[in-house]
Design an enzyme around this catalytic site. Structure first.
Site, PDB file in Angstrom:
ATOM      1  N   LYS A  84       0.858  -1.203   0.000  1.00 62.75           N
ATOM      2  CA  LYS A  84       0.000   0.000   0.000  1.00 62.75           C
ATOM      3  C   LYS A  84       0.889   1.247   0.000  1.00 62.75           C
ATOM      4  CE  LYS A  84      -4.032   1.916   2.474  1.00 62.75           C
ATOM      5  NZ  LYS A  84      -4.891   1.795   3.671  1.00 62.75           N
ATOM      6  N   SER A 159      -9.877   1.994   2.634  1.00 68.76           N
ATOM      7  CA  SER A 159      -9.002   2.722   1.737  1.00 68.76           C
ATOM      8  C   SER A 159      -8.036   1.831   0.962  1.00 68.76           C
ATOM      9  CB  SER A 159      -8.200   3.747   2.543  1.00 68.76           C
ATOM     10  OG  SER A 159      -7.329   3.092   3.453  1.00 68.76           O
ATOM     11  N   SER A 183      -9.977  -0.369   6.843  1.00 73.78           N
ATOM     12  CA  SER A 183      -9.402  -0.289   5.488  1.00 73.78           C
ATOM     13  C   SER A 183      -8.666  -1.529   5.001  1.00 73.78           C
ATOM     14  CB  SER A 183      -8.443   0.895   5.404  1.00 73.78           C
ATOM     15  OG  SER A 183      -9.195   2.074   5.299  1.00 73.78           O
TER      16      SER A 183
HETATM   17  N1  GLN Z   1     -13.237   3.984   5.813  1.00 71.35           N
HETATM   18  C1  GLN Z   1     -12.742   4.477   7.070  1.00 71.35           C
HETATM   19  C2  GLN Z   1     -12.474   5.944   6.969  1.00 71.35           C
HETATM   20  O1  GLN Z   1     -12.770   6.489   5.965  1.00 71.35           O
HETATM   21  C3  GLN Z   1     -11.530   3.691   7.471  1.00 71.35           C
HETATM   22  C4  GLN Z   1     -10.284   4.183   6.914  1.00 71.35           C
HETATM   23  C5  GLN Z   1      -9.090   3.347   7.291  1.00 71.35           C
HETATM   24  O2  GLN Z   1      -9.219   2.310   7.927  1.00 71.35           O
HETATM   25  N2  GLN Z   1      -7.928   3.862   6.947  1.00 71.35           N
HETATM   26  O3  GLN Z   1     -11.999   6.559   7.856  1.00 71.35           O
END
Ligand code: GLN
Length: 508
Positions: A84, A159, A183
């Site tokens: 990532k 994400s 994410s």
């Molecule tokens: N979807 C969640 C957010 O937008 C989680 C993001 C993540 O785990 N980095 O904050």
């Protein structure tokens, strides 16, 4: 099927066995994956950066060491991986999916990056993500969305959608993600892959560009539970460079995954969280979840309904804590130290340069969260918002403690829906935030959680995930349950469903 196609279909464990016995070379395996990326990534867009030459060089080093009679540097030596784009890599750009870091090359490797290299894992490139890891669909990447390999008109989750999609598209057998609110797990669920959020502090955050420091956790992504466990053991463990790193032995997750694959869960108590699942969830997700519970029972586990009453406040508290930390962490992008610098006028002041750079360099979602966080932390509001959210956090942690007094693991759906169409929720932040309803509690409390494939929804034929949550440092029991569940699913489905990823072949 050509040999290369056969190679990309193998698991990381199978590839490692072939590489270490010198049946195939790491270079061949790497080349097969690079070819696959060339073939399908124009349709998937899992990668922001492809490091073909460094990857082949790293693979050649593994081959040379094996040819010289050295034992493999790790059980995954020679196996390719997608990283990532939020982990610092000294030889590749690190953008976090943001224009503000376009072209930035970190001067050092993250601990996770360094451990992968030391283990002989071959880094194929950097994967797409929602900007600074904020989002649930990868549509908030400044470099365009990633497409779900099961149906390229749909989102791959976020994400870490790039990492999950790279696995589902057979571009890489392993990937690394980060999980601040889901994410790793939500992308795993909607792409039919495995994603693990280790215990907070279990995997070093050194060189991981911070989103919300009290929640962020890197972790393994794979197509099988055993592969995730093998990767977990490579990246986890104490790191003096991260002040929140836990100084205890890494849980024996590989052994647990192997034991779990035997399919016997007798003597284990599985808690069914009464606040997660049910009304408001996509009916087919709910149906899959109910079927998963029966499967766990058929493996010998005892199902116990447990109530975690404060989980219903987790999302609201998260959207105060995360933006607060984001507003502080992202202050470092000041046009002076990293990446982009926009000069609004030749004689512009430092403040004007900073404002123009942040205006041009950050996307809407990042700006929204910086504003929310700045507001929540401002004097007069701090106690009412941030302070209250921290109290809720304590109550959630207590719910977990009480639940784990009764059961070994907790389960829930990973996400309330299957992959939704690209564009459907991008202009509706609240609808987007609701994706993380089930995953956020574990981040708030810091305990371990993962998503494992739970079949396909009958209506749309898209993957559904089962979430398994364990106490802090309880990864071994979590992997054991996941591996048993995976074995039962594979037996019922006649093999891993991921091998049947539809749609993709038609698009390439
Ligand atoms: N979807 C969640 C957010 O937008 C989680 C993001 C993540 O785990 N980095 O904050």
């Amino acid at each position: 099927m050509s040999t290369d196609t056969e190679l990309i279909r193998l698991t990381a464990a199978e590839l490692a066995a072939k590489i270490h016995s010198r049946e195939v070379s790491a270079v061949e395996v790497t080349q097969a994956h690079l070819d696959r990326i060339t073939q399908v990534d124009p349709a998937v867009h899992a990668f922001l950066h492809i490091a073909a030459e460094p990857a082949l060089a790293a693979a050649a080093e593994v081959d040379a060491a094996l040819a010289g009679g050295k034992p493999p540097a790790s059980p995954l030596a020679g196996v390719p991986l997608a990283l990532k784009d939020v982990f610092a890599t000294s030889d590749m750009p690190t953008t976090c999916g943001s224009k503000i870091l376009e072209g930035w090359r970190p001067p050092y490797d993250a601990t996770v990056t360094a451990r992968l290299r030391r283990a002989g894992v071959v880094i194929l490139g950097k994967t797409n993500m929602d900007e600074f890891a904020m989002g649930s669909s990868t549509e908030h990447s400044a470099y365009g969305p990633t497409h779900n390999p099961w149906d390229t008109t749909r989102i791959p989750g976020g994400s870490g959608g790039g990492s999950a999609a790279s696995l589902a598209a057979f571009e890489a057998p392993l990937a690394i993600g980060t999980d601040t609110g889901g994410s790793i797990r939500q992308p795993a669920a909607v792409t039919g892959t495995v994603g693990v959020k280790p215990t907070y502090g279990g995997v070093s955050r050194y060189g991981l560009v911070a989103c919300a420091s009290s929640l962020d956790q890197g972790g393994p992504c794979a197509r099988t539970v055993l592969d995730a466990a093998l990767l977990h053991e490579v990246i986890a463990g104490y790191d003096p460079l991260d002040s929140t790193s836990i100084d205890t032995p890494v849980p024996a997750v590989v052994e647990a995954a192997r034991r779990g694959a035997g399919g016997d869960l007798r003597g284990l108590r599985v808690g069914v969280v009464s606040e997660l699942g049910g009304e408001g969830y996509q009916p087919q997700v709910e149906a899959s979840y109910r079927a998963a519970l029966s499967t766990l029972e058929s493996l010998g586990a005892e199902l116990v309904t447990v109530s975690c009453p404060h989980f219903r406040y987790a999302l609201a508290a998260y959207y105060l804590i995360l933006p607060s930390e984001v507003s502080s962490n992202l202050a470092r992008f000041d046009a002076m130290r990293y990446g982009l610098r926009v000069m609004p006028a030749p004689d512009a002041s430092a403040e004007e340069v900073m404002a123009a750079t942040r205006e041009a360099g950050f996307g809407d979602e990042v700006k929204r969260r910086i504003m929310l966080g700045t507001y929540a932390l401002s004097s007069g509001y701090y106690d009412a918002y941030y302070g209250k959210a921290q109290q809720v956090r304590t109550l959630i942690a207590r719910d977990f403690t009480a639940a784990f007094g009764q059961v070994d693991v907790l389960v829930s759906p990973t996400a309330p829906t299957t992959a939704f169409p690209i564009g459907e929720k991008v202009d509706d932040p609240l609808a987007m935030y609701l994706n993380d309803l089930c995953t956020i509690p574990a981040n708030m409390a810091g305990n371990a959680a993962m998503s494992v494939p739970s079949g396909l929804a009958e209506s749309d034929g898209l993957p559904v995930g089962l979430q398994i949550m364990a106490p802090a440092l309880g990864e071994a029991v979590m992997y054991r349950v996941a591996a048993a569940f995976e074995a039962a699913r594979n037996a019922a489905d006649g093999g891993p469903l991921i091998q049947r990823v539809n749609g993709l072949e038609a698009t390439v």
